[in-house]
Scaffold this motif. Structure first.
Motif, PDB file in Angstrom:
ATOM      1  N   VAL A  37      65.839 -50.490 -97.008  1.00 29.18           N
ATOM      2  CA  VAL A  37      65.520 -51.398 -98.111  1.00 29.18           C
ATOM      3  C   VAL A  37      65.767 -52.823 -97.627  1.00 29.18           C
ATOM      4  CG1 VAL A  37      65.962 -49.830-100.027  1.00 29.18           C
ATOM      5  CG2 VAL A  37      67.837 -51.147 -99.086  1.00 29.18           C
ATOM      6  N   GLY A  38      65.091 -53.754 -98.273  1.00 30.97           N
ATOM      7  CA  GLY A  38      65.228 -55.154 -97.884  1.00 30.97           C
ATOM      8  C   GLY A  38      64.151 -55.544 -96.890  1.00 30.97           C
ATOM      9  N   LEU A  39      64.434 -56.597 -96.166  1.00 34.93           N
ATOM     10  CA  LEU A  39      63.468 -57.100 -95.191  1.00 34.93           C
ATOM     11  C   LEU A  39      63.567 -56.341 -93.879  1.00 34.93           C
ATOM     12  CD1 LEU A  39      63.950 -60.929 -95.681  1.00 34.93           C
ATOM     13  CD2 LEU A  39      62.006 -59.570 -96.404  1.00 34.93           C
ATOM     14  N   ALA A  40      62.457 -56.290 -93.183  1.00 28.95           N
ATOM     15  CA  ALA A  40      62.451 -55.697 -91.850  1.00 28.95           C
ATOM     16  C   ALA A  40      63.322 -56.545 -90.921  1.00 28.95           C
ATOM     17  CB  ALA A  40      61.027 -55.631 -91.320  1.00 28.95           C
ATOM     18  N   PRO A  41      63.885 -55.950 -89.887  1.00 26.73           N
ATOM     19  CA  PRO A  41      64.782 -56.691 -88.999  1.00 26.73           C
ATOM     20  C   PRO A  41      64.167 -57.961 -88.391  1.00 26.73           C
ATOM     21  CG  PRO A  41      64.989 -54.353 -88.584  1.00 26.73           C
ATOM     22  CD  PRO A  41      63.860 -54.519 -89.560  1.00 26.73           C
ATOM     23  N   ALA A  42      62.905 -57.924 -88.025  1.00 24.42           N
ATOM     24  CA  ALA A  42      62.285 -59.117 -87.435  1.00 24.42           C
ATOM     25  C   ALA A  42      62.263 -60.276 -88.428  1.00 24.42           C
ATOM     26  CB  ALA A  42      60.872 -58.791 -86.966  1.00 24.42           C
ATOM     27  N   SER A  43      61.959 -59.989 -89.674  1.00 24.29           N
ATOM     28  CA  SER A  43      61.949 -61.029 -90.701  1.00 24.29           C
ATOM     29  C   SER A  43      63.348 -61.580 -90.940  1.00 24.29           C
ATOM     30  CB  SER A  43      61.391 -60.488 -92.013  1.00 24.29           C
ATOM     31  OG  SER A  43      60.047 -60.156 -91.878  1.00 24.29           O
ATOM     32  N   THR A  44      64.316 -60.671 -90.975  1.00 21.75           N
ATOM     33  CA  THR A  44      65.702 -61.099 -91.192  1.00 21.75           C
ATOM     34  C   THR A  44      66.167 -62.008 -90.069  1.00 21.75           C
ATOM     35  OG1 THR A  44      66.191 -59.055 -92.374  1.00 21.75           O
ATOM     36  CG2 THR A  44      68.062 -60.274 -91.507  1.00 21.75           C
ATOM     37  N   VAL A  45      65.890 -61.616 -88.837  1.00 21.54           N
ATOM     38  CA  VAL A  45      66.312 -62.424 -87.684  1.00 21.54           C
ATOM     39  C   VAL A  45      65.609 -63.777 -87.689  1.00 21.54           C
ATOM     40  CG1 VAL A  45      66.211 -62.566 -85.167  1.00 21.54           C
ATOM     41  CG2 VAL A  45      66.994 -60.473 -86.265  1.00 21.54           C
ATOM     42  N   CYS A  46      64.337 -63.811 -88.043  1.00 26.56           N
ATOM     43  CA  CYS A  46      63.601 -65.072 -88.039  1.00 26.56           C
ATOM     44  C   CYS A  46      64.121 -66.053 -89.077  1.00 26.56           C
ATOM     45  CB  CYS A  46      62.108 -64.828 -88.250  1.00 26.56           C
ATOM     46  SG  CYS A  46      61.277 -64.262 -86.764  1.00 26.56           S
ATOM     47  N   PHE A  47      64.273 -65.622 -90.312  1.00 26.91           N
ATOM     48  CA  PHE A  47      64.661 -66.609 -91.313  1.00 26.91           C
ATOM     49  C   PHE A  47      66.135 -66.972 -91.226  1.00 26.91           C
ATOM     50  CE2 PHE A  47      65.870 -63.234 -94.344  1.00 26.91           C
ATOM     51  CZ  PHE A  47      66.915 -63.832 -95.032  1.00 26.91           C
ATOM     52  N   LEU A  48      66.992 -66.037 -90.849  1.00 30.06           N
ATOM     53  CA  LEU A  48      68.396 -66.391 -90.681  1.00 30.06           C
ATOM     54  C   LEU A  48      68.636 -67.122 -89.364  1.00 30.06           C
ATOM     55  CD1 LEU A  48      70.243 -63.295 -92.149  1.00 30.06           C
ATOM     56  CD2 LEU A  48      69.960 -65.547 -93.155  1.00 30.06           C
ATOM     57  N   GLY A  49      67.812 -66.856 -88.357  1.00 26.75           N
ATOM     58  CA  GLY A  49      67.922 -67.593 -87.091  1.00 26.75           C
ATOM     59  C   GLY A  49      67.633 -69.071 -87.284  1.00 26.75           C
ATOM     60  N   ALA A  50      66.631 -69.375 -88.082  1.00 28.64           N
ATOM     61  CA  ALA A  50      66.328 -70.776 -88.372  1.00 28.64           C
ATOM     62  C   ALA A  50      67.491 -71.434 -89.100  1.00 28.64           C
ATOM     63  CB  ALA A  50      65.050 -70.875 -89.196  1.00 28.64           C
ATOM     64  N   GLY A  51      68.051 -70.740 -90.067  1.00 27.92           N
ATOM     65  CA  GLY A  51      69.194 -71.289 -90.797  1.00 27.92           C
ATOM     66  C   GLY A  51      70.400 -71.505 -89.901  1.00 27.92           C
ATOM     67  N   LEU A  52      70.638 -70.566 -88.993  1.00 22.40           N
ATOM     68  CA  LEU A  52      71.760 -70.704 -88.064  1.00 22.40           C
ATOM     69  C   LEU A  52      71.537 -71.889 -87.123  1.00 22.40           C
ATOM     70  CD1 LEU A  52      74.444 -69.519 -87.158  1.00 22.40           C
ATOM     71  CD2 LEU A  52      73.177 -68.042 -85.611  1.00 22.40           C
ATOM     72  N   CYS A  53      70.312 -72.084 -86.682  1.00 19.01           N
ATOM     73  CA  CYS A  53      70.018 -73.243 -85.828  1.00 19.01           C
ATOM     74  C   CYS A  53      70.264 -74.551 -86.584  1.00 19.01           C
ATOM     75  CB  CYS A  53      68.583 -73.187 -85.327  1.00 19.01           C
ATOM     76  SG  CYS A  53      68.322 -71.939 -84.064  1.00 19.01           S
ATOM     77  N   PHE A  54      69.900 -74.586 -87.848  1.00 21.13           N
ATOM     78  CA  PHE A  54      70.158 -75.792 -88.638  1.00 21.13           C
ATOM     79  C   PHE A  54      71.654 -76.007 -88.856  1.00 21.13           C
ATOM     80  CE2 PHE A  54      65.663 -75.494 -90.199  1.00 21.13           C
ATOM     81  CZ  PHE A  54      65.263 -76.696 -89.646  1.00 21.13           C
ATOM     82  N   ALA A  55      72.412 -74.937 -89.006  1.00 19.94           N
ATOM     83  CA  ALA A  55      73.866 -75.068 -89.142  1.00 19.94           C
ATOM     84  C   ALA A  55      74.477 -75.614 -87.849  1.00 19.94           C
ATOM     85  CB  ALA A  55      74.495 -73.728 -89.506  1.00 19.94           C
ATOM     86  N   VAL A  56      73.990 -75.135 -86.713  1.00 17.43           N
ATOM     87  CA  VAL A  56      74.474 -75.651 -85.423  1.00 17.43           C
ATOM     88  C   VAL A  56      74.083 -77.120 -85.276  1.00 17.43           C
ATOM     89  CG1 VAL A  56      74.209 -75.456 -82.908  1.00 17.43           C
ATOM     90  CG2 VAL A  56      74.522 -73.412 -84.305  1.00 17.43           C
TER      91      VAL A  56
END
Length: 92
Positions: A37-56
């Motif tokens: 359930v939820g988003l597929a792993p690729a989608s999860t990594v993409c949208f949270l990866g962008a957020g993590l890059c912005f946090a860095v």
């Protein structure tokens, strides 16, 4: 109040946001693995990866590091964002 001032005047807020994003990613990926359930792993990594890059990037700015460290971080966020858009346009 002093804690809040310290949190917002140093790069600690960026580390806090990054930690929350990592915990969220682990939770969402585990949820997908166990129940599908939820988003597929690729989608999860993409949208949270962008957020993590912005946090860095926020941490780099708040710690007054050289601007040359900021550019690759923002470029990585851009690549994650493009990946997220590509996945959404394909309907995944």
């Amino acid at each position: 109040m002093a804690y809040l001032e310290w949190l917002l005047s140093t790069s600690a807020i960026a580390w806090l946001i990054g930690g929350v994003l990592v915990v969220e990613a682990v939770f969402l990926l585990a949820l997908w693995q166990v129940r599908r359930v939820g988003l597929a792993p690729a989608s999860t990594v993409c949208f949270l990866g962008a957020g993590l890059c912005f946090a860095v990037a926020l941490g780099i700015v708040l710690s007054a590091e050289h601007w040359a460290y900021l550019a690759p971080t923002l470029f990585a966020a851009f690549l994650f964002h493009i990946g997220d858009l590509a996945l959404r346009w394909r309907g995944r």
